[in-house]
Design an enzyme around this catalytic site. Structure first.
Site, PDB file in Angstrom:
ATOM      1  N   TYR A  31       0.815  -1.218   0.000  1.00 38.12           N
ATOM      2  CA  TYR A  31       0.000   0.000   0.000  1.00 38.12           C
ATOM      3  C   TYR A  31       0.850   1.270   0.000  1.00 38.12           C
ATOM      4  O   TYR A  31       0.343   2.352  -0.236  1.00 38.12           O
ATOM      5  CB  TYR A  31      -0.947   0.023   1.211  1.00 38.12           C
ATOM      6  CG  TYR A  31      -1.992  -1.081   1.200  1.00 38.12           C
ATOM      7  CD1 TYR A  31      -2.087  -1.964   0.141  1.00 38.12           C
ATOM      8  CD2 TYR A  31      -2.875  -1.234   2.255  1.00 38.12           C
ATOM      9  CE1 TYR A  31      -3.024  -2.973   0.135  1.00 38.12           C
ATOM     10  CE2 TYR A  31      -3.827  -2.246   2.254  1.00 38.12           C
ATOM     11  CZ  TYR A  31      -3.892  -3.117   1.195  1.00 38.12           C
ATOM     12  OH  TYR A  31      -4.825  -4.120   1.188  1.00 38.12           O
ATOM     13  N   LYS A  66       3.637 -15.607   2.368  1.00 34.84           N
ATOM     14  CA  LYS A  66       3.537 -16.351   1.104  1.00 34.84           C
ATOM     15  C   LYS A  66       4.975 -16.647   0.680  1.00 34.84           C
ATOM     16  O   LYS A  66       5.419 -16.292  -0.424  1.00 34.84           O
ATOM     17  CB  LYS A  66       2.778 -15.467   0.090  1.00 34.84           C
ATOM     18  CG  LYS A  66       2.328 -16.174  -1.153  1.00 34.84           C
ATOM     19  CD  LYS A  66       1.198 -17.155  -0.939  1.00 34.84           C
ATOM     20  CE  LYS A  66       0.872 -17.883  -2.223  1.00 34.84           C
ATOM     21  NZ  LYS A  66       0.059 -19.085  -2.037  1.00 34.84           N
ATOM     22  N   ASP A  88      -2.915 -18.393   2.116  1.00 35.63           N
ATOM     23  CA  ASP A  88      -4.079 -19.115   1.582  1.00 35.63           C
ATOM     24  C   ASP A  88      -4.564 -20.161   2.587  1.00 35.63           C
ATOM     25  O   ASP A  88      -5.774 -20.319   2.811  1.00 35.63           O
ATOM     26  CB  ASP A  88      -3.774 -19.741   0.211  1.00 35.63           C
ATOM     27  CG  ASP A  88      -2.362 -20.290   0.092  1.00 35.63           C
ATOM     28  OD1 ASP A  88      -1.552 -20.063   1.014  1.00 35.63           O
ATOM     29  OD2 ASP A  88      -2.051 -20.957  -0.906  1.00 35.63           O
ATOM     30  N   ASP A 108      -5.128  -6.839   6.013  1.00 35.79           N
ATOM     31  CA  ASP A 108      -6.333  -6.112   5.637  1.00 35.79           C
ATOM     32  C   ASP A 108      -7.450  -7.115   5.328  1.00 35.79           C
ATOM     33  O   ASP A 108      -8.589  -7.003   5.804  1.00 35.79           O
ATOM     34  CB  ASP A 108      -5.999  -5.258   4.401  1.00 35.79           C
ATOM     35  CG  ASP A 108      -7.085  -4.280   4.038  1.00 35.79           C
ATOM     36  OD1 ASP A 108      -8.080  -4.189   4.777  1.00 35.79           O
ATOM     37  OD2 ASP A 108      -6.941  -3.610   3.000  1.00 35.79           O
ATOM     38  N   ASP A 143     -10.787  -8.681   8.091  1.00 43.30           N
ATOM     39  CA  ASP A 143     -12.223  -8.607   7.798  1.00 43.30           C
ATOM     40  C   ASP A 143     -12.853  -9.998   7.822  1.00 43.30           C
ATOM     41  O   ASP A 143     -13.991 -10.164   8.283  1.00 43.30           O
ATOM     42  CB  ASP A 143     -12.472  -7.947   6.442  1.00 43.30           C
ATOM     43  CG  ASP A 143     -12.593  -6.438   6.570  1.00 43.30           C
ATOM     44  OD1 ASP A 143     -12.037  -5.888   7.539  1.00 43.30           O
ATOM     45  OD2 ASP A 143     -13.235  -5.815   5.708  1.00 43.30           O
TER      46      ASP A 143
END
Ligand code: NAD
Length: 371
Positions: free
Chosen positions: A149, A200, A232, A256, A260
């Protein structure tokens, strides 16, 4: 600036109610602060400052200098929410949400902590089966100021053939990883002593560095168990077996998304607190926004903001008993059937914002002075 002294040791608190339901839920959190002050004999100095749409209306900017000064000279910042529909069409520098980004930057808050706790009485509010979700109590520690970001170069351009291309850069330094990892291990040391680091590393070099540095930091915390899993797999385990997690540590974008996903385990956004840590001053706020659709109706759930106060006691003031007392009061209000509209499923007592705040205060007093 309106300054108020609430009663021992003085903690200076910058209070930023903000927009929409922000002032309504903050008023309940302040009631809880007053109760803690009286029960435990602490002193809190509260100073209120504008942010977001309210600040735009009053001063023309979403994060006025007076607010920045007030925050950087406090011991902790308590925020309601920002965002007002009348500013939807204004350019980014004049949007309420820009005030929040500026606040986070001023405080150097590089770690975002979001607990996801399923209260047993709300088990029917979760989209998952009770046997899967029962007992969920995890904390996500998300790196907040680095990664994809913020990395440069970034942008939209055209290549030599005139085709549109878009670029973002995923970059992490050793120092950025070390500091957020320490926060996760410190939090785990106060909980069930397990950190799951999510990356990852089978594909990304940033993740390979992340895994190596987190493993090194873990050596400073011999009592805390460390495991590494791929993002994942983490997404899958969160809905298949959320009880396997204590503290999840991850980088900005993975955090992020996963936070959620974890939030949904618990039923309502009105229940979710957060802390943003890193600098000297912590920022505490509910996860939800200003909820313009219910603002002014007196029906907003104040429990996320009240639980954010509990996080403030734990992480900024190290007042662990006070934090736990607030969390017990929230759990008991739910056990006794008190529900705001967002968590009401036809049973128990439907209450408004103020009545829920009053219940938490009454339960704090009830525990402090047993009959
Ligand atoms: P929102 O979180 O404000 O609302 C989403 C839905 O959840 C709405 O239906 C709302 O009524 C409900 N809800 C939220 N909090 C609740 C509570 N405490 N009790 C009961 N119901 C609650 O998200 P949104 O509608 O996408 O955004 C509204 C505004 O808030 C926008 O301007 C957005 O930019 C801003 N926003 C601010 C923050 C923040 O201040 N940290 C976070 C998210 C969104």
């Amino acid at each position: 600036m309106v300054s108020q002294e609430v009663g021992g040791r003085a903690f200076r608190l910058a209070v930023l109610p903000g927009d929409g339901i922000g002032p309504e839920v903050i008023a309940q959190a302040v009631k809880v602060l007053r109760a803690i002050k009286e029960i435990y004999g602490h002193r809190f100095e509260l100073a209120y400052f504008p942010i977001g749409g309210v600040a735009l209306q009053e001063t023309g900017v979403p994060f006025p200098e007076e607010t920045r000064e007030g925050c950087v000279h406090s011991d902790a910042v308590l925020l309601g929410a920002v965002g007002a529909p009348e500013f939807d069409a204004t350019p980014p520098p004049l949007k309420p949400e820009t005030g929040l980004l500026e606040l986070r930057r001023s405080l150097g808050a590089f770690a975002n902590l979001r607990p996801a706790v399923l209260h047993e009485p709300l088990i029917e509010a979760s989209p998952l089966r009770p046997d899967v979700v029962r007992g969920t109590d995890l904390l996500i520690v998300r790196e907040l100021t680095g990664g994809l970001y913020f990395g440069t170069p970034r942008g939209l351009e055209r290549d030599a053939a005139g085709q549109e291309i878009a670029i973002n850069t995923l970059r992490y330094s050793r120092a950025e990883i070390e500091r957020v990892a320490r926060i996760a291990f410190q939090a785990a040391a106060r909980r069930r002593r397990k950190v799951t680091s999510v990356d990852k590393a089978n594909v990304l070099e940033t993740s390979q560095l992340w895994r190596r540095v987190v493993t090194e930091v873990a050596a400073e915390f011999p009592d805390v168990e460390l495991e590494h899993i791929y993002v994942d797999a983490c997404a899958m385990y969160l809905v298949a077996n959320p009880r396997r997690f204590d503290v999840i540590l991850t980088e900005n974008m993975f955090g992020d998304i996963l936070s959620d996903e974890a939030a949904m385990l618990t039923g309502s956004i009105g229940m979710l607190p957060s802390a943003s840590l890193g600098g000297r001053i912590g920022l505490y706020e509910p996860v939800h926004g200003s909820a313009p659709d219910i603002a002014g109706k007196g029906i907003a759930n104040p429990l996320a903001t009240i639980a954010s106060v509990a996080m403030m006691f734990r992480y900024s003031f190290e007042l662990f008993e006070e934090a736990a007392a607030i969390e017990r009061a929230i759990a008991r209000a739910l056990e006794r059937g008190y529900r705001t509209a967002d968590i009401y499923r036809g049973e128990g007592h439907l209450v408004g914002t103020e009545a829920m705040g009053d219940q938490i205060v009454a339960l704090l007093w009830e525990e402090a002075s047993p009959a």
